[in-house]
Design a protein around this motif. Sequence first.
Motif, short mmCIF file in Angstrom:
data_model
loop_
_atom_site.label_atom_id
_atom_site.label_comp_id
_atom_site.label_asym_id
_atom_site.label_seq_id
_atom_site.Cartn_x
_atom_site.Cartn_y
_atom_site.Cartn_z
N PRO A 184 -6.28 9.66 6.34
CA PRO A 184 -7.52 10.69 6.20
C PRO A 184 -7.27 11.56 5.07
N MET A 185 -6.07 11.94 4.65
CA MET A 185 -5.70 12.81 3.55
C MET A 185 -6.06 11.98 2.27
N LEU A 186 -5.39 10.90 2.15
CA LEU A 186 -5.68 10.07 0.99
C LEU A 186 -7.03 9.70 0.54
N ARG A 187 -7.80 9.48 1.54
CA ARG A 187 -9.09 9.10 1.61
C ARG A 187 -10.12 10.44 1.05
N GLN A 188 -9.76 11.73 1.15
CA GLN A 188 -10.25 12.81 0.53
C GLN A 188 -10.48 12.77 -1.01
N LEU A 189 -9.24 12.22 -1.53
CA LEU A 189 -9.29 12.28 -2.92
C LEU A 189 -10.57 11.60 -3.86
N PRO A 190 -10.88 12.02 -4.85
CA PRO A 190 -12.02 11.72 -5.61
C PRO A 190 -11.87 10.06 -6.17
N GLY A 191 -10.58 9.81 -6.51
CA GLY A 191 -10.22 8.50 -6.80
C GLY A 191 -9.40 7.62 -5.98
N PRO A 192 -9.36 6.15 -6.11
CA PRO A 192 -8.34 5.61 -5.20
C PRO A 192 -6.79 5.94 -5.29
N ALA A 193 -6.25 5.99 -4.21
CA ALA A 193 -4.89 6.71 -4.21
C ALA A 193 -3.99 5.93 -3.27
N HIS A 194 -2.71 5.98 -3.59
CA HIS A 194 -1.50 5.35 -2.63
C HIS A 194 -0.25 5.98 -2.88
N LEU A 195 0.66 5.88 -1.87
CA LEU A 195 1.74 6.55 -2.07
C LEU A 195 2.99 5.32 -2.23
N VAL A 196 3.93 6.01 -3.17
CA VAL A 196 5.19 5.07 -3.31
C VAL A 196 6.51 5.76 -3.18
N ASN A 197 7.37 4.94 -2.85
CA ASN A 197 8.86 5.57 -2.66
C ASN A 197 9.31 5.27 -4.20
N ALA A 198 10.60 5.71 -4.13
CA ALA A 198 11.38 5.64 -5.51
C ALA A 198 11.55 4.48 -6.00
N ARG A 199 11.34 3.31 -5.61
CA ARG A 199 11.36 2.16 -6.06
C ARG A 199 9.79 1.24 -6.28
N GLY A 200 8.99 2.29 -5.96
CA GLY A 200 7.50 1.70 -6.38
C GLY A 200 6.90 0.96 -5.24
N ARG A 201 7.60 0.93 -4.03
CA ARG A 201 6.98 0.24 -2.84
C ARG A 201 6.09 1.18 -2.22
N VAL A 202 4.80 0.60 -1.87
CA VAL A 202 3.67 1.29 -1.53
C VAL A 202 3.93 1.44 -0.02
N THR A 203 3.93 2.77 0.38
CA THR A 203 4.07 3.19 1.59
C THR A 203 2.94 3.34 2.54
N ALA A 204 1.70 3.83 1.86
CA ALA A 204 0.40 3.87 2.40
C ALA A 204 -0.60 3.62 1.35
N SER A 205 -1.81 3.35 1.79
CA SER A 205 -2.68 2.86 0.59
C SER A 205 -4.37 3.27 1.02
N ALA A 206 -5.12 4.04 0.08
CA ALA A 206 -6.38 3.84 0.42
C ALA A 206 -6.94 3.36 -0.86
N ASP A 207 -6.41 2.44 -1.59
CA ASP A 207 -6.62 1.93 -2.62
C ASP A 207 -6.65 0.29 -2.39
N PRO A 208 -7.55 -0.47 -2.35
CA PRO A 208 -7.77 -1.78 -2.09
C PRO A 208 -6.68 -2.68 -3.21
N ALA A 209 -6.54 -2.13 -4.10
CA ALA A 209 -5.73 -2.82 -5.33
C ALA A 209 -4.27 -2.61 -4.98
N HIS A 210 -3.84 -1.81 -4.21
CA HIS A 210 -2.40 -1.67 -3.93
C HIS A 210 -2.09 -1.41 -2.25
N LEU A 211 -1.81 -2.77 -1.77
CA LEU A 211 -1.52 -2.78 -0.12
C LEU A 211 -0.18 -2.23 0.09
#
Length: 253
Positions: A184-211
Amino acid sequence: MSLATAAVGTAPERSVAAGVRSALESVFDAVAATGADTAQLLDRVAAEGRRPATADLAALRPGLHLRLARHELVSGVGFVAAPGLLSDVPAWLEWWQSGSDGDVRPLLLDLDPQQSAYADYTHWDWFALPRDTGERAVAGPYVDYLCSDEYSLTLSAPVRMEGRFAGVAAADVYLRHFEAAVMPMLRQLPGPAHLVNARGRVTASADPAHLAGSLTKGPDFAAVLERARPGRFRGLRLVPCRDIPLVLVISPH
C-alpha cells in the motif's frame, strides 16, 4: 557506472522509506534480541574455559518462543552457528518456527557433511553477508526449502564470541506478509516503485517491470546503503531505507 547523489528524497519517498523501515525494524528487534542472548550465552561458556555445545543453545529457546509469539511478521527465528563453533556437531541451527496451526516447532535438518542430504547453509546470503560484511542483512525473497517451502525473506545479523564470528541471529518473514505491509505504501508513490536489497534482489514491487525475486541491475545498491543518502542512476531514484538494508527504487513516470 555512475551514481549521482541527491541531497534529499522527496517527501513521499522519505515517507515510504520510513514506513518500510518501521515495518521491518520490529523484525530486526527480534534478531537483535536473539543475537544478544546468544552472545551472552557464548561468553558465559567461554568464561568456563570450554567450547559451547548444542545443549548450551537450548537455553535460547524460551526467548525464541516468546519472539515468535510477539512479532507478527516473524515466522521463524533462531541462531545459526558457524561451522566448527560447537564441540559436539559440525554445524547447527537452533531454529524455531510457527506452524500453520499456530504451534511452535523446531527445525530439524541433516547437518552432517558426510551425508548426501547435508544442508550447507554457509553459501546462503543470510549467512554469508553478515559473516563477510559484519553488518545486518536482508536476504531473498527465495523459496525457503530449509524451513517452510514458503517464499520468504530472511533478516540476519552477525554474532561474535570473543571478537570472532560465531554465526548469525536471524528471523524469517513470509513474502506475502511483507508485501501486505509495504505494497500500500509503494502504490502511494507517483511513479512505479520497488524495493531491493544490497544485491539488487527485488523484495517487493508495485512496478510490473520489476517482479519480486528478480534482479535490478546497474546501480551499486550496497554503495547507496553505505552512503545512506538518496541518489540517481540513469533516471532511477534510489532512496535508502534508513538503518534497514533495503533501497527504494522509483522509476521514471
